[in-house]
Design a protein around this motif. Structure first.
Motif, PDB file in Angstrom:
ATOM      1  N   CYS A 207     120.092-110.816 -14.260  1.00 56.44           N
ATOM      2  CA  CYS A 207     118.774-111.157 -14.782  1.00 56.44           C
ATOM      3  C   CYS A 207     117.920-109.890 -14.783  1.00 56.44           C
ATOM      4  O   CYS A 207     118.142-108.978 -13.969  1.00 56.44           O
ATOM      5  N   CYS A 208     116.953-109.848 -15.680  1.00 58.71           N
ATOM      6  CA  CYS A 208     116.169-108.632 -15.866  1.00 58.71           C
ATOM      7  C   CYS A 208     115.212-108.352 -14.711  1.00 58.71           C
ATOM      8  O   CYS A 208     114.745-107.225 -14.549  1.00 58.71           O
ATOM      9  N   ILE A 238     107.904-119.168 -16.992  1.00 60.73           N
ATOM     10  CA  ILE A 238     108.937-120.124 -17.363  1.00 60.73           C
ATOM     11  C   ILE A 238     110.185-119.330 -17.746  1.00 60.73           C
ATOM     12  O   ILE A 238     110.141-118.459 -18.616  1.00 60.73           O
ATOM     13  N   VAL A 239     111.276-119.613 -17.059  1.00 59.12           N
ATOM     14  CA  VAL A 239     112.536-118.931 -17.335  1.00 59.12           C
ATOM     15  C   VAL A 239     113.319-119.719 -18.380  1.00 59.12           C
ATOM     16  O   VAL A 239     113.439-120.945 -18.283  1.00 59.12           O
ATOM     17  N   ASN A 249     115.562-115.132 -20.513  1.00 61.75           N
ATOM     18  CA  ASN A 249     114.338-114.739 -21.212  1.00 61.75           C
ATOM     19  C   ASN A 249     113.168-115.338 -20.450  1.00 61.75           C
ATOM     20  O   ASN A 249     113.318-116.398 -19.819  1.00 61.75           O
ATOM     21  N   LEU A 250     112.030-114.683 -20.484  1.00 62.07           N
ATOM     22  CA  LEU A 250     110.861-115.157 -19.755  1.00 62.07           C
ATOM     23  C   LEU A 250     109.744-115.503 -20.726  1.00 62.07           C
ATOM     24  O   LEU A 250     109.504-114.778 -21.698  1.00 62.07           O
ATOM     25  N   VAL A 295     108.411-119.752 -28.611  1.00 62.31           N
ATOM     26  CA  VAL A 295     109.018-119.088 -27.459  1.00 62.31           C
ATOM     27  C   VAL A 295     108.844-117.584 -27.546  1.00 62.31           C
ATOM     28  O   VAL A 295     108.537-116.921 -26.544  1.00 62.31           O
ATOM     29  N   GLU A 296     109.051-117.016 -28.738  1.00 56.08           N
ATOM     30  CA  GLU A 296     108.988-115.568 -28.892  1.00 56.08           C
ATOM     31  C   GLU A 296     107.576-115.029 -28.680  1.00 56.08           C
ATOM     32  O   GLU A 296     107.391-113.981 -28.049  1.00 56.08           O
ATOM     33  N   GLN A 297     106.586-115.750 -29.176  1.00 56.29           N
ATOM     34  CA  GLN A 297     105.192-115.301 -29.071  1.00 56.29           C
ATOM     35  C   GLN A 297     104.490-115.846 -27.830  1.00 56.29           C
ATOM     36  O   GLN A 297     103.326-115.529 -27.596  1.00 56.29           O
ATOM     37  N   HIS A 298     105.169-116.670 -27.057  1.00 57.72           N
ATOM     38  CA  HIS A 298     104.615-117.237 -25.818  1.00 57.72           C
ATOM     39  C   HIS A 298     103.341-118.033 -26.098  1.00 57.72           C
ATOM     40  O   HIS A 298     102.348-117.930 -25.383  1.00 57.72           O
TER      41      HIS A 298
END
Length: 388
Positions: A207-208, A238-239, A249-250, A295-298
């Motif tokens: 994980c990052c 949120i993972v 991804n976070l 998801v990408e732009q949160h």
């Protein structure tokens, strides 16, 4: 017509041809098909084929989704299912079907069912933490490989996921160390549940960053496991764990939602195919539903629903079991917060009309359970025969 061929010794029946077995299987309901797996190794192997659905020439309609109840009481875990009607009225009553009882000793958590299977996490007094995959309908179970840790500061949490493309079940295990004033590094392992129970081994994934799961359960939506976690500096996020690629991804959580999460927790639900977070406002007559729009732009959206005054006190001890369709939420009573047995009904809440409907339950023998029995409920459960 005799089942025994003339070329067989007297009293000995021949093995049925595979094509005849397949034809028989295609006409049975799933729960009877599960019982047929006990007849012989041949029948079991036919049913356990990975392409068994293609082998059956007659396609039966998919079973309707149901509500799954698990009731933990005195070391046992009882499995019930209920019909899941849309738009019920006050005259509606639901008849529960009891399936089986299994060991619930040292049960810590029940994950959301996926494709007919349930993942349970157990933690015993000897510091063992392990996961069990089970089928509530057939009663079959599979205990995953476990480890014993010498330090009670070492914690574990399991999340259950399904890859709809490769059609694989996977379990994500997170291990971390937690001391009184400090949390240390975390480790991540994944196990793929095969069709023949071979190579059940945990393999490490990266994980990052270092993350510490919160108490709230996760949820798997379209091949992605979502769960809340705390980062090293106490920031909540949120993972998102992609079950197929096994990549993390976070998703950032806004300050408003983070404050609510940190105060008393929340419940993750699926809302129109998207991740939703339900949060009850205990000081006002309302609850909030946060939806992850991008998801990408949160990007999150917030919806506030006012609770009718006559229901405000009545739902003080309920929690959501999940969404039905796109506009109805199902609530069940949280027995751990009540001093009396009251799970004889569930509540439907229509988000569009802002109305509650009380639905009576029948067939659940709650009088046999203690008043503090732990009740878990999940919507959209589909009965199925899975390979163990």
């Amino acid at each position: 017509m005799s089942m025994c061929g003339s070329n067989k010794p007297s009293g000995e029946c021949p093995v049925l041809p595979v094509d005849l077995v397949i034809n028989i299987m295609s006409k049975l309901r799933m729960k009877f098909m599960a019982k047929c797996r006990c007849i012989s190794k041949l029948w079991s192997s036919v049913i356990r084929r990975t392409n068994n659905n293609l082998s059956f020439p007659i396609t039966l309609p998919d079973p309707p989704p149901r509500i799954l109840f698990t009731i933990e009481c005195e070391g046992g875990l009882f499995f019930y299912t209920l019909p899941q009607p849309l738009n019920p009225d006050v005259k509606t009553s639901l008849a529960a079907t009891f399936h089986h009882k299994t060991s619930g000793k040292d049960l810590y958590e029940v994950c959301q069912p996926i494709q007919g299977l349930v993942c349970r996490q157990h933690t015993d007094e000897e510091n063992y933490t392990f996961a069990v995959i089970s089928n509530p309908i057939t009663g079959e179970s599979l205990t995953l490989p476990m480890e014993k840790f010498s330090s009670k500061a070492r914690k574990e949490k399991y999340y259950f996921g399904y890859d709809p493309i490769d059609k694989q079940f996977k379990v994500l295990r997170i291990t971390w160390w937690s001391f009184t004033f400090k949390k240390c590094s975390s480790e991540y392992h994944v196990l793929t549940i095969g069709t023949e129970n071979e190579n059940l081994l945990w393999r490490e994934v990266q994980c990052c960053t270092t993350l510490y799961p919160q108490n709230e359960s996760g949820i798997c939506i379209d091949g992605v496991i979502y769960y809340p976690s705390e980062m090293e500096k106490g920031k909540l996020t949120i993972v998102c764990f992609d079950v197929r690629s096994e990549k993390f991804n976070l998703v950032s959580v806004g300050q408003d939602l983070a404050t609510k999460i940190d105060s008393s927790g929340f419940t993750l639900v699926e809302y129109k195919g998207k991740l939703g977070a339900y949060k009850r406002d205990i000081y006002r007559d309302c609850f909030e539903l946060w939806v992850l729009e991008d998801v990408e732009q949160h990007i999150w959206s917030k919806r506030v629903y006012q609770i009718p005054l006559r229901w405000f006190k009545k739902i003080s001890h309920v929690r959501p079991a999940g969404m039905i369709g796109s506009c109805e939420m199902v609530f069940v009573f949280d027995q751990s917060k009540t001093s009396y047995a009251c799970p004889f009904f569930i509540l439907y809440y229509n988000l569009e009309s802002n109305t509650f409907t009380k639905v009576k339950l029948e067939g659940l023998l709650f009088e046999e359970f203690s008043q503090y029995s732990r009740v878990h409920a999940f919507t959209n459960y589909v009965e199925d025969v899975k390979l163990m």
